[in-house]
Design a protein around this motif. Structure first.
Motif, PDB file in Angstrom:
ATOM      1  N   ASN A   1     -21.655  53.344  -9.002  1.00 23.74           N
ATOM      2  CA  ASN A   1     -22.508  54.443  -7.919  1.00 23.74           C
ATOM      3  C   ASN A   1     -22.482  53.862  -6.694  1.00 23.74           C
ATOM      4  OD1 ASN A   1     -23.482  56.108 -10.177  1.00 23.74           O
ATOM      5  ND2 ASN A   1     -24.950  54.491 -10.893  1.00 23.74           N
TER       6      ASN A   1
ATOM      7  N   PHE B   1     -25.360  54.727  -3.188  1.00 24.47           N
ATOM      8  CA  PHE B   1     -26.442  53.951  -3.166  1.00 24.47           C
ATOM      9  C   PHE B   1     -26.438  52.936  -1.950  1.00 24.47           C
ATOM     10  CE2 PHE B   1     -27.125  55.313  -7.445  1.00 24.47           C
ATOM     11  CZ  PHE B   1     -28.457  55.704  -7.210  1.00 24.47           C
TER      12      PHE B   1
ATOM     13  N   TYR C   1     -32.034  50.096  -3.659  1.00 26.00           N
ATOM     14  CA  TYR C   1     -31.047  51.180  -3.028  1.00 26.00           C
ATOM     15  C   TYR C   1     -31.539  52.426  -3.490  1.00 26.00           C
ATOM     16  CZ  TYR C   1     -28.341  46.785  -3.984  1.00 26.00           C
ATOM     17  OH  TYR C   1     -27.736  45.328  -3.890  1.00 26.00           O
TER      18      TYR C   1
ATOM     19  N   ASN D   1     -29.967  56.797  -2.885  1.00 29.44           N
ATOM     20  CA  ASN D   1     -29.059  57.814  -2.471  1.00 29.44           C
ATOM     21  C   ASN D   1     -29.372  59.089  -2.102  1.00 29.44           C
ATOM     22  OD1 ASN D   1     -30.357  59.391  -4.861  1.00 29.44           O
ATOM     23  ND2 ASN D   1     -28.479  59.185  -6.094  1.00 29.44           N
TER      24      ASN D   1
ATOM     25  N   GLN E   1     -33.185  59.192  -5.214  1.00 30.65           N
ATOM     26  CA  GLN E   1     -33.163  58.482  -6.655  1.00 30.65           C
ATOM     27  C   GLN E   1     -33.032  56.967  -6.280  1.00 30.65           C
ATOM     28  OE1 GLN E   1     -30.093  60.561  -8.430  1.00 30.65           O
ATOM     29  NE2 GLN E   1     -31.626  61.826  -9.716  1.00 30.65           N
ATOM     30  N   TYR E   2     -33.631  55.936  -6.790  1.00 34.58           N
ATOM     31  CA  TYR E   2     -33.426  54.707  -6.612  1.00 34.58           C
ATOM     32  C   TYR E   2     -32.872  53.756  -7.499  1.00 34.58           C
ATOM     33  CZ  TYR E   2     -36.850  56.255  -2.739  1.00 34.58           C
ATOM     34  OH  TYR E   2     -37.107  56.839  -1.883  1.00 34.58           O
ATOM     35  N   LYS E   3     -32.197  53.043  -7.147  1.00 34.91           N
ATOM     36  CA  LYS E   3     -31.684  51.915  -8.091  1.00 34.91           C
ATOM     37  C   LYS E   3     -32.351  50.548  -7.601  1.00 34.91           C
ATOM     38  CE  LYS E   3     -27.367  49.562  -8.697  1.00 34.91           C
ATOM     39  NZ  LYS E   3     -26.078  49.198  -8.217  1.00 34.91           N
TER      40      LYS E   3
ATOM     41  N   THR F   1     -31.035  45.968 -14.032  1.00 37.42           N
ATOM     42  CA  THR F   1     -31.003  47.398 -13.059  1.00 37.42           C
ATOM     43  C   THR F   1     -31.647  48.325 -13.735  1.00 37.42           C
ATOM     44  OG1 THR F   1     -28.766  46.392 -12.202  1.00 37.42           O
ATOM     45  CG2 THR F   1     -29.257  48.712 -11.983  1.00 37.42           C
TER      46      THR F   1
ATOM     47  N   TYR G   1     -33.207  52.612 -12.757  1.00 31.40           N
ATOM     48  CA  TYR G   1     -33.028  53.803 -11.984  1.00 31.40           C
ATOM     49  C   TYR G   1     -34.253  54.736 -12.139  1.00 31.40           C
ATOM     50  CZ  TYR G   1     -28.117  52.698 -11.901  1.00 31.40           C
ATOM     51  OH  TYR G   1     -27.229  52.043 -11.603  1.00 31.40           O
TER      52      TYR G   1
ATOM     53  N   TRP H   1     -38.499  57.267 -14.548  1.00 32.60           N
ATOM     54  CA  TRP H   1     -37.291  56.316 -14.961  1.00 32.60           C
ATOM     55  C   TRP H   1     -36.384  57.405 -15.180  1.00 32.60           C
ATOM     56  CZ3 TRP H   1     -38.099  51.835 -13.224  1.00 32.60           C
ATOM     57  CH2 TRP H   1     -39.055  51.480 -13.280  1.00 32.60           C
TER      58      TRP H   1
ATOM     59  N   GLU I   1     -28.902  55.982 -16.544  1.00 35.22           N
ATOM     60  CA  GLU I   1     -27.857  55.794 -15.477  1.00 35.22           C
ATOM     61  C   GLU I   1     -26.970  57.368 -15.272  1.00 35.22           C
ATOM     62  OE1 GLU I   1     -24.604  52.663 -14.262  1.00 35.22           O
ATOM     63  OE2 GLU I   1     -25.458  52.414 -16.199  1.00 35.22           O
TER      64      GLU I   1
ATOM     65  N   ILE J   1     -27.915  60.300 -13.080  1.00 32.44           N
ATOM     66  CA  ILE J   1     -27.884  59.833 -11.565  1.00 32.44           C
ATOM     67  C   ILE J   1     -26.818  60.770 -10.910  1.00 32.44           C
ATOM     68  CG2 ILE J   1     -27.433  58.442  -9.508  1.00 32.44           C
ATOM     69  CD1 ILE J   1     -29.769  57.627 -11.565  1.00 32.44           C
TER      70      ILE J   1
END
Length: 103
Positions: A35, A38, A67, A69, A73-75, A86, A88, A95, A98, A101
């Protein structure tokens, strides 16, 4: 005569080892998802809903890095008991898996 029979037996055994197929296939499938869209952000730029979701579900956790995008959406790299994982999450604190995303 004994030497002839012994020679034939040895040749037969030797040739039969070449006939065995040794096609070993792996039992587990490995999938790597990159990904790259991000971008790293500072932790103080995280939405309040994201911080609340982390505190609710991981009371003893700390967010190491964050991170984001283009789809907001956050990583998150979260450390729980000396183990970093990790996760997301979206901007509303939900939540994500993966594979869900958006690019």
């Amino acid at each position: 005569m004994k030497k002839l029979i012994l020679s034939v037996a040895i040749l037969t055994c030797g040739m039969s080892t070449f006939a065995l197929c040794n096609n070993m296939t792996p039992n587990a499938e490995i999938t790597i998802t990159m990904n790259e869209e991000f971008k790293e952000i500072s932790l103080d730029k995280l939405p309040e809903a994201v911080i609340k979701a982390v505190k609710k579900d991981f009371a003893t956790a700390t967010i190491s890095k964050a991170y984001v995008n283009s789809s907001e959406q956050y990583k998150l790299l979260i450390t729980v008991e000396k183990s970093e994982s990790t996760f997301y999450i979206d901007k509303d604190g939900n939540w994500l898996e993966e594979d869900s995303i958006k690019g």
